[in-house]
Scaffold this motif. Structure first.
Motif, PDB file in Angstrom:
ATOM      1  N   GLU A  19      39.578  44.631  36.404  1.00  0.00           N
ATOM      2  CA  GLU A  19      40.169  43.796  37.461  1.00  0.00           C
ATOM      3  C   GLU A  19      39.137  42.805  38.003  1.00  0.00           C
ATOM      4  O   GLU A  19      38.719  42.882  39.155  1.00  0.00           O
ATOM      5  CB  GLU A  19      40.718  44.690  38.585  1.00  0.00           C
ATOM      6  CG  GLU A  19      41.946  45.483  38.185  1.00  0.00           C
ATOM      7  CD  GLU A  19      43.146  44.599  37.851  1.00  0.00           C
ATOM      8  OE1 GLU A  19      43.538  43.764  38.683  1.00  0.00           O
ATOM      9  OE2 GLU A  19      43.684  44.749  36.742  1.00  0.00           O
ATOM     10  N   VAL A  20      38.690  41.905  37.142  1.00  0.00           N
ATOM     11  CA  VAL A  20      37.794  40.819  37.554  1.00  0.00           C
ATOM     12  C   VAL A  20      38.522  39.542  37.186  1.00  0.00           C
ATOM     13  O   VAL A  20      39.099  39.460  36.108  1.00  0.00           O
ATOM     14  CB  VAL A  20      36.444  40.869  36.796  1.00  0.00           C
ATOM     15  CG1 VAL A  20      35.558  39.713  37.185  1.00  0.00           C
ATOM     16  CG2 VAL A  20      35.738  42.187  37.014  1.00  0.00           C
ATOM     17  N   SER A  21      38.516  38.550  38.050  1.00  0.00           N
ATOM     18  CA  SER A  21      39.183  37.298  37.699  1.00  0.00           C
ATOM     19  C   SER A  21      38.244  36.115  37.895  1.00  0.00           C
ATOM     20  O   SER A  21      37.360  36.141  38.756  1.00  0.00           O
ATOM     21  CB  SER A  21      40.448  37.104  38.540  1.00  0.00           C
ATOM     22  OG  SER A  21      40.115  36.646  39.836  1.00  0.00           O
ATOM     23  N   SER A  22      38.482  35.081  37.107  1.00  0.00           N
ATOM     24  CA  SER A  22      37.697  33.850  37.231  1.00  0.00           C
ATOM     25  C   SER A  22      37.925  33.212  38.598  1.00  0.00           C
ATOM     26  O   SER A  22      36.993  32.655  39.188  1.00  0.00           O
ATOM     27  CB  SER A  22      38.086  32.860  36.124  1.00  0.00           C
ATOM     28  OG  SER A  22      37.776  33.394  34.861  1.00  0.00           O
ATOM     29  N   THR A  23      39.141  33.298  39.096  1.00  0.00           N
ATOM     30  CA  THR A  23      39.447  32.741  40.423  1.00  0.00           C
ATOM     31  C   THR A  23      38.589  33.410  41.491  1.00  0.00           C
ATOM     32  O   THR A  23      37.975  32.738  42.341  1.00  0.00           O
ATOM     33  CB  THR A  23      40.943  32.932  40.758  1.00  0.00           C
ATOM     34  OG1 THR A  23      41.725  32.339  39.719  1.00  0.00           O
ATOM     35  CG2 THR A  23      41.304  32.312  42.094  1.00  0.00           C
ATOM     36  N   PHE A  24      38.532  34.745  41.448  1.00  0.00           N
ATOM     37  CA  PHE A  24      37.725  35.497  42.418  1.00  0.00           C
ATOM     38  C   PHE A  24      36.253  35.074  42.322  1.00  0.00           C
ATOM     39  O   PHE A  24      35.593  34.834  43.337  1.00  0.00           O
ATOM     40  CB  PHE A  24      37.870  36.997  42.162  1.00  0.00           C
ATOM     41  CG  PHE A  24      37.048  37.853  43.089  1.00  0.00           C
ATOM     42  CD1 PHE A  24      37.499  38.157  44.370  1.00  0.00           C
ATOM     43  CD2 PHE A  24      35.811  38.354  42.684  1.00  0.00           C
ATOM     44  CE1 PHE A  24      36.735  38.942  45.228  1.00  0.00           C
ATOM     45  CE2 PHE A  24      35.045  39.133  43.539  1.00  0.00           C
ATOM     46  CZ  PHE A  24      35.517  39.429  44.816  1.00  0.00           C
ATOM     47  N   ILE A  25      35.748  34.961  41.100  1.00  0.00           N
ATOM     48  CA  ILE A  25      34.349  34.568  40.892  1.00  0.00           C
ATOM     49  C   ILE A  25      34.083  33.186  41.482  1.00  0.00           C
ATOM     50  O   ILE A  25      33.106  32.985  42.206  1.00  0.00           O
ATOM     51  CB  ILE A  25      33.988  34.620  39.387  1.00  0.00           C
ATOM     52  CG1 ILE A  25      33.900  36.082  38.934  1.00  0.00           C
ATOM     53  CG2 ILE A  25      32.684  33.882  39.102  1.00  0.00           C
ATOM     54  CD1 ILE A  25      33.815  36.276  37.437  1.00  0.00           C
ATOM     55  N   ARG A  26      34.961  32.236  41.206  1.00  0.00           N
ATOM     56  CA  ARG A  26      34.774  30.876  41.737  1.00  0.00           C
ATOM     57  C   ARG A  26      34.778  30.880  43.269  1.00  0.00           C
ATOM     58  O   ARG A  26      33.922  30.266  43.902  1.00  0.00           O
ATOM     59  CB  ARG A  26      35.870  29.933  41.219  1.00  0.00           C
ATOM     60  CG  ARG A  26      35.787  29.619  39.746  1.00  0.00           C
ATOM     61  CD  ARG A  26      36.675  28.444  39.365  1.00  0.00           C
ATOM     62  NE  ARG A  26      38.051  28.564  39.827  1.00  0.00           N
ATOM     63  CZ  ARG A  26      39.027  29.150  39.140  1.00  0.00           C
ATOM     64  NH1 ARG A  26      38.775  29.700  37.961  1.00  0.00           N
ATOM     65  NH2 ARG A  26      40.253  29.194  39.624  1.00  0.00           N
ATOM     66  N   GLN A  27      35.758  31.559  43.832  1.00  0.00           N
ATOM     67  CA  GLN A  27      35.883  31.584  45.301  1.00  0.00           C
ATOM     68  C   GLN A  27      34.668  32.225  45.964  1.00  0.00           C
ATOM     69  O   GLN A  27      34.131  31.705  46.947  1.00  0.00           O
ATOM     70  CB  GLN A  27      37.149  32.350  45.705  1.00  0.00           C
ATOM     71  CG  GLN A  27      38.430  31.611  45.383  1.00  0.00           C
ATOM     72  CD  GLN A  27      39.676  32.489  45.543  1.00  0.00           C
ATOM     73  OE1 GLN A  27      39.602  33.720  45.637  1.00  0.00           O
ATOM     74  NE2 GLN A  27      40.829  31.847  45.564  1.00  0.00           N
ATOM     75  N   GLN A  28      34.236  33.363  45.427  1.00  0.00           N
ATOM     76  CA  GLN A  28      33.135  34.081  46.051  1.00  0.00           C
ATOM     77  C   GLN A  28      31.792  33.374  45.828  1.00  0.00           C
ATOM     78  O   GLN A  28      30.916  33.409  46.684  1.00  0.00           O
ATOM     79  CB  GLN A  28      33.080  35.531  45.543  1.00  0.00           C
ATOM     80  CG  GLN A  28      34.340  36.335  45.860  1.00  0.00           C
ATOM     81  CD  GLN A  28      34.742  36.221  47.324  1.00  0.00           C
ATOM     82  OE1 GLN A  28      33.924  36.361  48.225  1.00  0.00           O
ATOM     83  NE2 GLN A  28      36.028  35.961  47.571  1.00  0.00           N
TER      84      GLN A  28
END
Length: 195
Positions: free
Chosen positions: A159-168
């Motif tokens: 449960e890792v997403s590119s969106t989460f990475i970009r936002q954080q």
């Protein structure tokens, strides 16, 4: 016959979840290789959030360099946009006339929407689909349950997403552990996703 699994994505950026799934598919199924197909523009996503194609290709190249069975593919870069999977498959079959069998790799969440894809019946007629699990409401009562061309692979749920990475990353959080080292270095050097 070389069996190639096609793992489509914008890879914006590629992260350890993508690598874990791609590597699991090639090691624990009958696939010989997995090609990570970098999509310039998904019909379901807006282009404004995407890094330029060559930067995303470079990150996938860096991420897969140590995995001989994983290959970055920019096959969709020269195809009309938005990219439809059926068009890419037709193009691949024209380019690799003999010796290759192409299958799709997708998450269970995407499988549930497969009936909305352009020419999905043709895709299912000519290609196998390898499905990895997601945390969803399950597979029961699903239209494609038991289909002979659909294979469920018991891959780890990531449960890792590119969106989460970009936002954080933009928020100043340390997201380095979620990325292959080479991808982190490239992203950091190029100052991506910071503003």
């Amino acid at each position: 016959m070389k069996k190639v699994g096609l793992y489509f994505g914008t890879f914006n950026p590629i992260h350890i979840g993508h690598l874990i799934i791609a590597n699991h598919m090639v090691e624990f199924s009958d696939l010989d290789e997995v090609w990570l197909v970098i999509t310039p523009q998904s019909p379901f996503k807006t282009k404004k959030t995407l890094l330029e194609d060559h930067h995303r290709h470079q990150m996938v190249y860096e991420a897969t360099a140590a995995y001989p069975k994983l290959k970055p593919s920019k096959i969709e870069f020269d195809l009309p946009q938005p990219n439809y999977t059926i068009n890419t498959l037709v193009h691949l079959l024209e380019k690799y006339v003999e010796g290759y069998e192409f299958s799709l790799i997708m998450g269970e969440d995407n499988l549930k929407g497969l009936h909305k894809w352009k020419n999905y019946e043709t895709i299912l007629e000519h290609h196998h689909i390898y499905v990895y699990p997601r945390i969803t409401d399950g597979f029961s009562n699903h239209k494609f349950k038991g289909h002979p061309k659909i294979h469920h692979v018991d891959a780890p749920i990531v449960e890792v997403s590119s969106t989460f990475i970009r936002q954080q990353h933009k928020a100043g959080k340390n997201i380095r552990a979620m990325l292959p080292d080479a991808v982190w270095r490239y992203m950091d050097e190029m100052n991506f996703y910071r503003n």
